[in-house]
Design an enzyme around this catalytic site. Sequence first.
Site, PDB file in Angstrom:
ATOM      1  N   CYS A   2       0.717  -1.251   0.072  1.00 15.61           N
ATOM      2  CA  CYS A   2      -0.025   0.094  -0.067  1.00 15.61           C
ATOM      3  C   CYS A   2       0.795   1.318   0.050  1.00 15.61           C
ATOM      4  O   CYS A   2       1.986   1.325   0.584  1.00 15.61           O
ATOM      5  CB  CYS A   2      -0.921  -0.047   1.434  1.00 15.61           C
ATOM      6  N   ARG A  27       5.235  -0.075  -6.035  1.00 17.61           N
ATOM      7  CA  ARG A  27       5.286  -0.800  -4.728  1.00 17.61           C
ATOM      8  C   ARG A  27       4.261  -2.209  -4.789  1.00 17.61           C
ATOM      9  O   ARG A  27       4.467  -3.095  -4.027  1.00 17.61           O
ATOM     10  CB  ARG A  27       4.895  -0.059  -3.693  1.00 17.61           C
ATOM     11  N   TRP A  73      -2.879  -2.814  -1.830  1.00 18.07           N
ATOM     12  CA  TRP A  73      -2.586  -4.207  -1.711  1.00 18.07           C
ATOM     13  C   TRP A  73      -3.269  -4.846  -0.754  1.00 18.07           C
ATOM     14  O   TRP A  73      -2.965  -4.917   0.278  1.00 18.07           O
ATOM     15  CB  TRP A  73      -0.825  -4.430  -1.608  1.00 18.07           C
ATOM     16  N   ASN A  99      -2.269   2.562   5.526  1.00 15.09           N
ATOM     17  CA  ASN A  99      -1.185   1.385   5.059  1.00 15.09           C
ATOM     18  C   ASN A  99      -0.819   0.846   6.282  1.00 15.09           C
ATOM     19  O   ASN A  99      -0.327   1.387   7.285  1.00 15.09           O
ATOM     20  CB  ASN A  99      -0.042   2.332   4.384  1.00 15.09           C
ATOM     21  N   GLY A 100      -0.907  -0.584   6.213  1.00 13.91           N
ATOM     22  CA  GLY A 100      -0.449  -1.234   7.429  1.00 13.91           C
ATOM     23  C   GLY A 100      -1.816  -2.510   7.682  1.00 13.91           C
ATOM     24  O   GLY A 100      -2.398  -2.588   6.780  1.00 13.91           O
ATOM     25  N   GLU A 477      18.210 -17.794  -6.853  1.00 10.75           N
ATOM     26  CA  GLU A 477      17.980 -16.105  -7.190  1.00 10.75           C
ATOM     27  C   GLU A 477      17.270 -16.245  -8.693  1.00 10.75           C
ATOM     28  O   GLU A 477      16.375 -15.527  -9.216  1.00 10.75           O
ATOM     29  CB  GLU A 477      19.038 -15.432  -6.923  1.00 10.75           C
ATOM     30  N   LYS A 481      13.670 -14.924  -9.735  1.00 11.39           N
ATOM     31  CA  LYS A 481      13.430 -14.116 -10.925  1.00 11.39           C
ATOM     32  C   LYS A 481      12.504 -14.404 -11.846  1.00 11.39           C
ATOM     33  O   LYS A 481      11.413 -13.690 -12.126  1.00 11.39           O
ATOM     34  CB  LYS A 481      14.809 -13.765 -11.442  1.00 11.39           C
ATOM     35  N   GLU A 484       8.790 -15.102 -10.376  1.00 20.42           N
ATOM     36  CA  GLU A 484       7.966 -13.984 -10.141  1.00 20.42           C
ATOM     37  C   GLU A 484       7.560 -13.080 -11.262  1.00 20.42           C
ATOM     38  O   GLU A 484       6.342 -12.371 -11.057  1.00 20.42           O
ATOM     39  CB  GLU A 484       8.788 -13.267  -9.100  1.00 20.42           C
ATOM     40  N   HIS A 500      17.753 -36.775  -5.120  1.00 20.60           N
ATOM     41  CA  HIS A 500      17.248 -37.054  -3.856  1.00 20.60           C
ATOM     42  C   HIS A 500      15.450 -36.829  -3.785  1.00 20.60           C
ATOM     43  O   HIS A 500      15.024 -36.820  -2.779  1.00 20.60           O
ATOM     44  CB  HIS A 500      17.750 -36.376  -2.500  1.00 20.60           C
ATOM     45  N   LYS A 595       6.539  -4.210  -4.029  1.00 19.38           N
ATOM     46  CA  LYS A 595       7.959  -4.114  -3.709  1.00 19.38           C
ATOM     47  C   LYS A 595       8.618  -3.680  -2.555  1.00 19.38           C
ATOM     48  O   LYS A 595       9.392  -4.293  -2.035  1.00 19.38           O
ATOM     49  CB  LYS A 595       8.203  -2.814  -4.618  1.00 19.38           C
TER      50      LYS A 595
HETATM   51  C1  F6R Z   1      12.418 -10.507  -5.573  1.00 17.63           C
HETATM   52  C2  F6R Z   1      12.306  -9.369  -4.468  1.00 17.63           C
HETATM   53  C3  F6R Z   1      11.860  -9.723  -2.971  1.00 17.63           C
HETATM   54  C4  F6R Z   1      12.502  -8.859  -1.792  1.00 17.63           C
HETATM   55  C5  F6R Z   1      11.846  -9.181  -0.709  1.00 17.63           C
HETATM   56  C6  F6R Z   1      12.836  -8.529   0.186  1.00 17.63           C
HETATM   57  O1  F6R Z   1      12.705  -9.739  -6.702  1.00 17.63           O
HETATM   58  O2  F6R Z   1      12.439  -8.194  -4.702  1.00 17.63           O
HETATM   59  O3  F6R Z   1      11.936 -11.111  -2.796  1.00 17.63           O
HETATM   60  O4  F6R Z   1      14.046  -9.311  -1.989  1.00 17.63           O
HETATM   61  O5  F6R Z   1      10.630  -8.720  -0.621  1.00 17.63           O
HETATM   62  O6  F6R Z   1      12.618  -7.084   0.205  1.00 17.63           O
HETATM   63  P1  F6R Z   1      13.755  -5.859   0.923  1.00 17.63           P
HETATM   64  O7  F6R Z   1      15.098  -6.185   0.180  1.00 17.63           O
HETATM   65  O8  F6R Z   1      13.406  -4.612   0.366  1.00 17.63           O
HETATM   66  O9  F6R Z   1      13.513  -6.263   2.098  1.00 17.63           O
END
Ligand code: F6R
Length: 600
Positions: A2, A27, A73, A99-100, A477, A481, A484, A500, A595
């Site tokens: 949010c 975000r 969100w 927000n929260g 990672e 990527k 997502e 396994h 985000k």
């Molecule tokens: C994936 C991504 C998330 C963040 C996670 C932590 O591309 O961006 O997995 O890495 O939500 O976010 P931060 O780094 O802001 O604590």
Amino acid sequence: MCGIVGYIGTEDAKEILLKGLEKLEYRGYDSAGIAVRNGEDVRVYKEKGRIAELRKMVDDSFDTTTGIGHTRWATHGVPNRENSHPHQSESGRFTLVHNGVIENYEQLREAYLTGVTFKSDTDTEIIVQLVEHFSKEGLDTEAAFVEVLKLLHGSYALGLLDTENPDVIYVAKNKSPLLVGLGDGFNVIASDAMAMLQVTDTYTELHDGEIVLITKENIEIKDLEGNVITREPYKAEIDASDIEKGTYAHYMLKEIHEQPAVMRRIIQKYQDDKGNLTIDKDIVKAAREADRVYIVACGTSYHAGLVGKEYLEKWAGIPTEVHVASEFVYNMPLLSKKPLFIFISQSGETADSRAVLVAVKELGYPALTITNVPGSTLSREADHTLILHAGPEIAVASTKAYTAQIAVLAIFAQVVAADAGVKTEIDLLPELAKVTSAITTIVDDAKLMEDIASKYLSTTRNAFFIGRTMDFYVGLEGALKLKEISYIQAEGFAGGELKHGTIALIEDGVPVIALATQESVNLSIRGNVKEVVARGALPCIISMRGLEKEGDAYVIPAVHEMLSPLVSVVTLQLISYYAALHRGADVDKPRNLAKSVTVE
Ligand code: F6R
């Protein structure tokens, strides 16, 4: 997650709020709304979906210079118009954005609001109905607002309008991020400085448990006991061009391409006048005094932590554990006698990591935050901060922040090792320079990554990433990527672990992306590839110059193998980007994701 904006001044509030919300789109959100007022006439426009849809609803002819806006969100209640913010009290007098998450909203409804008809399923509506409840009991708006805040358990950033006090926006914050922006003849609120950079670059931080009364001429910050707080404003060091896409089709592509520049900036920021790598003395001291480091993070930042552990152990000689924040907070391991906690967070606002930081501070342990956002909550609340200098990361999928996190962790471990008089196996500065040019080669080869994405990932439902040692972490990672942003089900595995159990999922045509950048395990990872090929998998090997074999899909330039994650990951970022693009996904704003994850 949010986002909130608010404006009170003399210009057209509708446009400023809508532009602000557009800047918060990154975000992640599923609905949006604004409330604007002209005297006692408050208009609320809100809708599920994108800001572009909201824009179409707004009556251009409505004259207004004050308002609040929100991107939602969904947490409580599905994404729909009713659950979108702003929410209004029963009489329509009060209008609120939040927000929260309010944890005790059901108890509060039962205790105070049994006679009230609710229009939404949200926790937020409780807050605005409670303000009306207390104002009906005779409290003025500020006192009613404070009374409500004292009852709330949970996290909130709030902006409140009152038709009977139309020249004020009432604001409060606890755990969720919120800034007040200052202007000449106007003031604003925003979840982050980027949202309101269009009107001001001067901001004042708010701390938890504070309320602010904002008029167009003034801001007054108080604690919940009514004590006035003065705080110096600061200039947000963000270049407006940093938050534009420029000529790139997507922010993610721009941010992938920015990585060589980010590497150069980090090298420069962490170098002293004599050209030696340097880290704040107190931070080095904290690391030298620790008998164990606990890295705590989420998602991509957690994956960077796994690489960082290797540097701290192999170079600085400090035993290091890496933990997922959301688990650590409920299941703390047996801690060593002198731990140092390192929180890795691009945004510096992640609620899961913050919950651990709060617990750790209560136990009295030292904490270092590694973040991209100076002044963020995790930075403010830790004892020390190291900044990533990656520039704003707008695409939801993290790319340049990940490589920046690894580079800063490498520098940190090197400087700690040097302070202890330990000579490490690597001369980091020239090796980071090699990394920078290797990343440049890869982004220049973007077309080859596009071909790989077309060949291996255009129709598949699932994909596997395998690697050993450092490559295993990069595989995790790479899988994150890909899943997502393209929605292909992707999993990362240690090369030796697949057999396994998970190898049962390998069938004809399943892509297996294998990383082969580590000499000591080159033969074994290639053996693992043979195992999956024998079961019908389509192998895609990303290797490193010097270790390559015929048939490898791409060979990254040679770099020190401890630093190969900084380079090999860029191939996976680009492959994921093109896979998502070819499948028609919304690359920068993947479904369901946010985000900045500000709820636990
Ligand atoms: C994936 C991504 C998330 C963040 C996670 C932590 O591309 O961006 O997995 O890495 O939500 O976010 P931060 O780094 O802001 O604590």
